[in-house]
Write a protein that holds these residues in place. Structure first.
Motif, mmCIF file in Angstrom:
data_model
loop_
_atom_site.group_PDB
_atom_site.id
_atom_site.type_symbol
_atom_site.label_atom_id
_atom_site.label_comp_id
_atom_site.label_asym_id
_atom_site.label_seq_id
_atom_site.Cartn_x
_atom_site.Cartn_y
_atom_site.Cartn_z
ATOM 1 N N PRO A 45 0.830 -1.210 0.000
ATOM 2 C CA PRO A 45 0.000 0.000 0.000
ATOM 3 C C PRO A 45 0.865 1.260 0.000
ATOM 4 C CG PRO A 45 0.072 -0.955 2.190
ATOM 5 C CD PRO A 45 0.825 -1.890 1.294
ATOM 6 N N PRO A 46 0.310 2.378 -0.453
ATOM 7 C CA PRO A 46 1.075 3.631 -0.403
ATOM 8 C C PRO A 46 1.569 3.885 1.017
ATOM 9 C CG PRO A 46 -0.985 3.946 -1.589
ATOM 10 C CD PRO A 46 -1.046 2.571 -0.998
ATOM 11 N N GLY A 47 2.842 4.220 1.146
ATOM 12 C CA GLY A 47 3.419 4.465 2.469
ATOM 13 C C GLY A 47 3.918 3.189 3.133
ATOM 14 N N GLY A 48 3.649 2.032 2.497
ATOM 15 C CA GLY A 48 4.057 0.767 3.106
ATOM 16 C C GLY A 48 5.308 0.213 2.452
ATOM 17 N N ASN A 49 5.722 -0.956 2.909
ATOM 18 C CA ASN A 49 6.874 -1.597 2.274
ATOM 19 C C ASN A 49 6.766 -3.098 2.393
ATOM 20 O OD1 ASN A 49 8.429 -2.728 4.607
ATOM 21 N ND2 ASN A 49 8.535 -0.575 5.234
ATOM 22 N N LYS A 50 7.598 -3.790 1.641
ATOM 23 C CA LYS A 50 7.652 -5.253 1.727
ATOM 24 C C LYS A 50 9.113 -5.682 1.675
ATOM 25 C CE LYS A 50 6.319 -9.564 -0.512
ATOM 26 N NZ LYS A 50 5.853 -10.228 -1.747
ATOM 27 N N VAL A 51 9.459 -6.614 2.552
ATOM 28 C CA VAL A 51 10.829 -7.126 2.554
ATOM 29 C C VAL A 51 10.846 -8.428 1.766
ATOM 30 C CG1 VAL A 51 12.735 -7.948 3.983
ATOM 31 C CG2 VAL A 51 11.269 -6.105 4.806
ATOM 32 N N VAL A 52 11.786 -8.528 0.820
ATOM 33 C CA VAL A 52 11.861 -9.735 0.006
ATOM 34 C C VAL A 52 13.293 -10.270 0.020
ATOM 35 C CG1 VAL A 52 9.961 -9.051 -1.481
ATOM 36 C CG2 VAL A 52 12.277 -8.348 -2.088
ATOM 37 N N ASP A 53 13.391 -11.566 -0.169
ATOM 38 C CA ASP A 53 14.716 -12.181 -0.259
ATOM 39 C C ASP A 53 15.027 -12.412 -1.728
ATOM 40 O OD1 ASP A 53 16.698 -14.209 -0.585
ATOM 41 O OD2 ASP A 53 16.502 -14.690 1.542
ATOM 42 N N VAL A 54 16.034 -11.742 -2.236
ATOM 43 C CA VAL A 54 16.422 -11.944 -3.630
ATOM 44 C C VAL A 54 17.871 -12.410 -3.650
ATOM 45 C CG1 VAL A 54 16.688 -10.858 -5.886
ATOM 46 C CG2 VAL A 54 14.860 -10.088 -4.355
ATOM 47 N N ASP A 55 18.083 -13.642 -4.062
ATOM 48 C CA ASP A 55 19.439 -14.196 -4.104
ATOM 49 C C ASP A 55 20.165 -14.027 -2.773
ATOM 50 O OD1 ASP A 55 19.237 -15.041 -6.644
ATOM 51 O OD2 ASP A 55 20.472 -13.452 -7.546
ATOM 52 N N GLY A 56 19.495 -14.265 -1.697
ATOM 53 C CA GLY A 56 20.136 -14.158 -0.384
ATOM 54 C C GLY A 56 20.283 -12.743 0.131
ATOM 55 N N ARG A 57 19.743 -11.780 -0.598
ATOM 56 C CA ARG A 57 19.796 -10.399 -0.124
ATOM 57 C C ARG A 57 18.441 -9.997 0.431
ATOM 58 N NH1 ARG A 57 24.163 -7.956 -3.384
ATOM 59 N NH2 ARG A 57 24.725 -9.783 -4.571
ATOM 60 N N ASP A 58 18.504 -9.329 1.569
ATOM 61 C CA ASP A 58 17.299 -8.778 2.172
ATOM 62 C C ASP A 58 17.034 -7.435 1.489
ATOM 63 O OD1 ASP A 58 15.666 -9.764 4.048
ATOM 64 O OD2 ASP A 58 16.664 -8.833 5.769
ATOM 65 N N ILE A 59 15.979 -7.379 0.694
ATOM 66 C CA ILE A 59 15.699 -6.129 -0.020
ATOM 67 C C ILE A 59 14.343 -5.609 0.421
ATOM 68 C CG2 ILE A 59 15.160 -5.189 -2.319
ATOM 69 C CD1 ILE A 59 17.428 -6.922 -3.385
ATOM 70 N N VAL A 60 14.276 -4.305 0.638
ATOM 71 C CA VAL A 60 12.996 -3.728 1.060
ATOM 72 C C VAL A 60 12.478 -2.845 -0.078
ATOM 73 C CG1 VAL A 60 14.182 -1.861 2.318
ATOM 74 C CG2 VAL A 60 11.787 -2.385 2.842
ATOM 75 N N VAL A 61 11.191 -3.050 -0.399
ATOM 76 C CA VAL A 61 10.564 -2.307 -1.493
ATOM 77 C C VAL A 61 9.535 -1.345 -0.895
ATOM 78 C CG1 VAL A 61 9.274 -2.475 -3.652
ATOM 79 C CG2 VAL A 61 10.851 -4.315 -2.979
ATOM 80 N N PHE A 62 9.727 -0.072 -1.153
ATOM 81 C CA PHE A 62 8.807 0.954 -0.638
ATOM 82 C C PHE A 62 7.860 1.416 -1.743
ATOM 83 C CE2 PHE A 62 12.552 1.298 2.071
ATOM 84 C CZ PHE A 62 11.993 1.425 3.340
ATOM 85 N N HIS A 63 6.685 1.837 -1.337
ATOM 86 C CA HIS A 63 5.701 2.401 -2.269
ATOM 87 C C HIS A 63 5.352 3.803 -1.752
ATOM 88 C CE1 HIS A 63 1.391 2.067 -4.161
ATOM 89 N NE2 HIS A 63 2.121 3.024 -4.708
#
Lengths: 222, 370, 137
Positions: C13-31
């Motif tokens: 959602p707008p203002g939210g984020n999601k943490v994902v694991d990509v190739d062993g990296r912790d990546i956070v995606v903001f909207h």
């Protein structure tokens, strides 16, 4: 500085006389020196190329340190260095150098060797808390190196030459240093008032070049 | 900024695999609410707390003179999912801090209610006593890694001594905590009975930054901003170090140990050089000092590392550590506060395994005897 | 660089984020403000999880006492020491050249485009009719 209006009047009265080379205030007055009611003084300081000289000394309006009133003169003398540090932070964070970028401030009898760690801590705190004072756009150490000068007596030196060299290197600006003897006070460092182990490279700078740059009216006085 | 982390964690940095076995000398538990204290606080003082609240030398009732960077000065990720303020939920503290960072022992430092600085000394003593009981019941007994401190307000010396006696009989506390900002500097004679008893009991004196003793946070007056006040914490600690040394407390109590907590350590070398440099000149004012100040500092005082100094270059941090002396440093995280130090990444200069061991464990174990 | 489908666009959602694991990296995606930004989920300072950062405005000041906010929500303030970073490029406020968070290119694409590949989404069902957030690592 109890009455900035009268201070301004006195500065205006003396400004044309180039025998006056700085504006002298105490390290511990009624309020910290960054406060806005002092700004008219700094406006004139900048205009007339009069550095603000902050000298050790107190009006005893508050305890010499946050710990309270010490028993001994020795303790009082020790904590005096902290008052200079508080004044630096006050002048920076109130935004004095944004308003008066050419103002120079000279710390007199403040001690010197505390500068590196003080600047590291100031930078660190600013990085995290600068949202409180967004008008301060550069790290405090950069402002200190540019706008502040410090007299070299007392130095509060470590015992060995290597450590003195490290301190000078960590301060990171040779133009900050000004020779001072403190004559005729009893803290006067004696026949050789140049602190031991100073690198040769800075001695001529601190004795001649830097004072002339810091007090531009010295050249005008002749 | 000598090292910037922009890579995946190495194996030895991954929380579970880290095996750091650290002693964390500054962990802040927090009351969930004042009601936590009811079982330890006489009715009269429960009522007093409700009706009058804190009486401190500050202008506000339950907050500080400055807004302090983040809510409740806490890490934003430290608010327990169960509700309540950061540091109030043991299970969450274990999950977020104690377990993943492999904390072998954590020393509790309670700051709630500015308990050291209460002006009503009897109320202060009642709250201190309740907090001392609460530390054991809510924390140490539920997680034996967490070690309690005997909190006393030194301005009521007789009340402080009584509380020290009571807690010493219980025998589970590892230090006596007093405030760095009281009515007078810590070296003054009125506080000596506390030091005398601490020495007899073999308990270190712990002094954690904070509080308001009524004196301005700086010798130049009250600053306008937290960014200034935060830095004054180190000044207070330095002034207290000078007061204790110059009044001759270590000379008078040669076995006493002091631990300064959350003052950092960057300021120590120049403070000691300054004391030493002026010692000769002021010697006749302090004939009770038999040795140079640096010698007392080297034997009687320890300093926790947080907030760690961050020089421009790694070698400068190295010089600093060498000047202070690696034996004087005790690791502390300050969990859950915003200026927390992570033991894996805080020291931006290489340390040998032996040095790490000292800072992160054995120095503290020697001071606190565990 | 491979393209990874990390979320459906509606999931963050707008203002939210999601943490994902990509190739062993912790990546956070903001909207934020209609755009998506992907950053390594670790502050470059002491490693704080940036998913817990405050999403704040860019704060500037023309003179003492005046606070001006712009680009509301697009700056991260680290949950620990309060360092500020620009979500668009990971640059820190105080030293943008030297201190930054690793950031990754992000795209939003329709499922029908994605079905043509190539992309990496072993565990992620892609529907033709939805939009997806793609991170390049």
């Amino acid at each position: 500085m109890q009455d900035p209006d009268l201070a301004v009047e006195e500065i205006e009265r003396r400004a044309a006389d180039h025998r006056f080379v700085s504006i002298l205030v105490l390290a511990q007055g009624e309020t910290l020196l960054g406060r806005r009611h002092f700004w008219p003084v700094y406006r004139l300081a900048e205009k007339y190329k009069l550095p603000l000289a902050i000298h050790a000394g107190t009006q005893y309006r508050q305890a010499p340190s946050s710990a309270g009133w010490p028993s001994h003169r020795y303790e009082y003398y020790f904590v005096e260095a902290q008052a200079f540090q508080a004044q630096i932070l006050s002048l920076i964070y109130e935004g004095v150098f944004g308003k008066f970028p050419n103002l120079k401030v000279v710390l007199m009898e403040s001690g010197v060797s505390w500068l590196p760690a003080f600047m590291w801590r100031a930078n660190k705190t600013w990085r995290g808390v600068r949202v409180e004072v967004p008008w301060v756009e550069r790290e405090p150490a950069a402002i200190i190196r540019e706008n502040f000068r410090v007299t070299m007596q007392p130095f509060d030196a470590p015992g060995d030459a290597k450590s003195v060299e490290d301190i000078i290197d960590q301060i990171g600006s040779e133009k900050m240093f000004l020779f001072a003897s403190d004559y005729p006070h009893w803290q006067f460092d004696g026949d050789d008032p140049i602190p031991p182990n100073l690198p040769n490279s800075i001695i001529s700078k601190m004795c001649v070049d830097n004072p002339l740059e810091t007090f531009p009216r010295l050249s005008l006085a002749n | 900024m000598s090292e910037v982390i922009d890579r995946p964690l190495r194996e030895d940095e991954k929380p579970v695999a880290s095996r750091l076995r650290i002693v964390d000398c500054d962990v802040h538990p927090s009351l969930h609410s004042f009601d936590d204290l009811n079982e330890f606080l006489p009715k009269r003082w429960q009522q007093h707390l409700k009706e009058y609240g804190s009486h401190l030398r500050t202008p506000y009732l339950f907050t500080t003179p400055y807004p302090r960077s983040s809510p409740l000065i806490a890490r934003r990720d430290a608010w327990p999912p169960s509700g309540g303020p950061p540091g109030s939920d043991l299970a969450f503290m274990q999950k977020q801090h104690l377990d993943p960072l492999d904390v072998e022992f954590g020393i509790l430092q309670v700051l709630d209610l500015f308990i050291f600085s209460q002006q009503n000394l009897e109320f202060g003593a009642a709250i201190q006593r309740a907090i001392n009981d609460w530390q054991l019941a809510f924390w140490s007994h539920r997680d034996p890694r967490l070690k309690a401190s005997i909190l006393v307000g030194q301005d009521g010396v007789d009340l402080a001594i009584a509380e020290i006696e009571r807690c010493a009989k219980i025998g589970e506390y590892v230090q006596i905590n007093v405030s760095p900002r009281a009515n007078e500097p810590l070296g003054r004679r009125r506080y000596w009975p506390i030091y005398e008893r601490a020495q007899e009991l073999g308990l270190p004196l712990g002094i954690h930054v904070g509080g308001y003793g009524g004196h301005a946070p700086t010798g130049g007056g009250w600053p306008s901003y937290y960014v200034e006040e935060h830095q004054s914490n180190a000044h207070t600690i330095a002034a207290q170090l000078a007061s204790l040394v110059i009044e001759g407390v270590p000379e008078r109590f040669p076995k006493l140990k002091f631990v300064f907590i959350e003052g950092g350590f960057g300021w120590i070398p120049s403070a000691v050089w300054r004391m030493d440099q002026h010692f000769e000149r002021f010697r006749s004012e302090v004939p009770h000092l038999k040795r140079k100040p640096s010698e007392y500092v080297r034997e009687h005082f320890w300093f926790t590392t947080q907030p760690i100094d961050e020089p421009d270059e790694a070698r400068q941090l190295r010089s600093l550590i060498e000047w202070v002396g690696i034996d004087r440093l005790l690791f502390s995280s300050d969990y859950p506060h915003w200026d927390f130090d992570d033991p894996r990444f805080a020291f931006k200069t290489p340390l040998t395994e032996a040095e790490r061991k000292k800072i992160f464990s054995t120095n503290a174990r020697a001071v606190y005897k565990f | 660089m491979a393209r990874h489908i990390v979320a459906s666009a509606s999931e963050i959602p707008p203002g939210g984020n999601k943490v994902v694991d990509v190739d062993g990296r912790d990546i956070v995606v903001f909207h934020v403000n209609g755009e998506f930004f992907a950053l390594l989920n670790r502050c470059p300072h002491e490693g704080a999880p940036l998913e817990k950062a405050a999403c704040v405005a860019r704060l500037t000041s023309p003179e003492p006492g005046i606070y001006q906010r712009s680009r509301v929500g697009e700056m991260l303030r680290c949950p620990w020491h309060g360092w500020e970073f620009d979500m668009r490029n990971g640059q820190s406020w105080f030293d943008p050249k030297r201190v930054k968070i690793r950031s990754y290119p992000v795209a939003v694409e329709r499922g029908e485009e994605l079905q043509k590949g190539p992309y990496v989404a072993e565990t992620f069902p892609v529907h033709v009719e939805d939009s997806y957030v793609i991170v390049e690592v």
